[in-house]
Design an enzyme around this catalytic site. Structure first.
Site, PDB file in Angstrom:
ATOM      1  NE  ARG A  96      -3.981   2.018   0.905  1.00 47.43           N
ATOM      2  CZ  ARG A  96      -4.035   3.339   0.881  1.00 47.43           C
ATOM      3  NH1 ARG A  96      -3.000   4.033   0.474  1.00 47.43           N
ATOM      4  NH2 ARG A  96      -5.119   3.969   1.270  1.00 47.43           N
ATOM      5  CD  GLU A 149     -11.458   2.618  -2.338  1.00 46.36           C
ATOM      6  OE1 GLU A 149     -11.260   1.508  -2.870  1.00 46.36           O
ATOM      7  OE2 GLU A 149     -10.855   2.997  -1.320  1.00 46.36           O
ATOM      8  NE  ARG A 186      -3.537  -2.736   2.142  1.00 46.61           N
ATOM      9  CZ  ARG A 186      -4.459  -1.820   1.852  1.00 46.61           C
ATOM     10  NH1 ARG A 186      -4.933  -1.739   0.627  1.00 46.61           N
ATOM     11  NH2 ARG A 186      -4.910  -0.996   2.767  1.00 46.61           N
TER      12      ARG A 186
END
Length: 167
Positions: free
Chosen positions: A36, A44, A85
């Protein structure tokens, strides 16, 4: 000014997938590591009918892929997030990061969610202001909605069965 390189650990590998404008998969040896990008939040992408994508979601994914896909990098990572992540800066050389390039191109927000508690690069808000002033990328649309607002006002409303007029 140089890009931040103050991550607490490094990950080196080849980009093998770009999921959206702020998330990628790095092949480190034989392991696939989810990354990330630190300090940014991109529009999104769609996750089915229950979680529709934002305007510029696919454009942001394509912009990041065009910038880094297939490349080999050494990332400066800070921590793991709640999804396991790695949260990292992706240096491109000469003081640049993919994180900065995405914000400067108007393909991601400087992540000011939670009063800026996720902000690692103090230059990002200025890059965002510049992109907004020039109406680059997502700033070309009137009323651009930050992803953290979208997740709340669109996805959470749909999940609770309420009408979600923004999505």
């Amino acid at each position: 000014e140089d890009a931040p390189s103050a991550g607490t650990y490094a990950l080196a590998g080849r980009v093998c997938d770009v999921a959206d404008g702020d998330t990628l998969t790095l092949l480190v040896g034989r392991n696939r590591e989810r990354i990330r990008l630190a300090s940014i939040d991109a529009p999104e992408t769609s996750h089915g009918r229950e979680r529709p994508g934002q305007p510029f979601g696919q454009a942001a994914r394509k912009a990041l892929a065009g910038l880094i896909a297939g490349g080999t990098y050494t990332l400066a990572c800070y921590e793991r997030d709640r999804y396991r992540r790695h949260v990292c800066d992706l240096p491109l050389g000469e003081g640049e990061t993919a994180n900065r390039r995405m914000v400067a191109a108007g393909m991601a927000w400087a992540n000011m969610q939670g009063g800026g508690k996720y902000m690692r690069d103090p230059d990002l808000p200025g890059l965002q202001d510049h992109a907004r002033d020039r109406r680059l990328g997502l700033w070309a649309q009137p009323g651009a909605i930050a992803p953290w607002e979208w997740r709340w006002r669109c996805w959470a409303a749909l999940e609770s069965g309420n009408a979600a007029p923004i999505c």
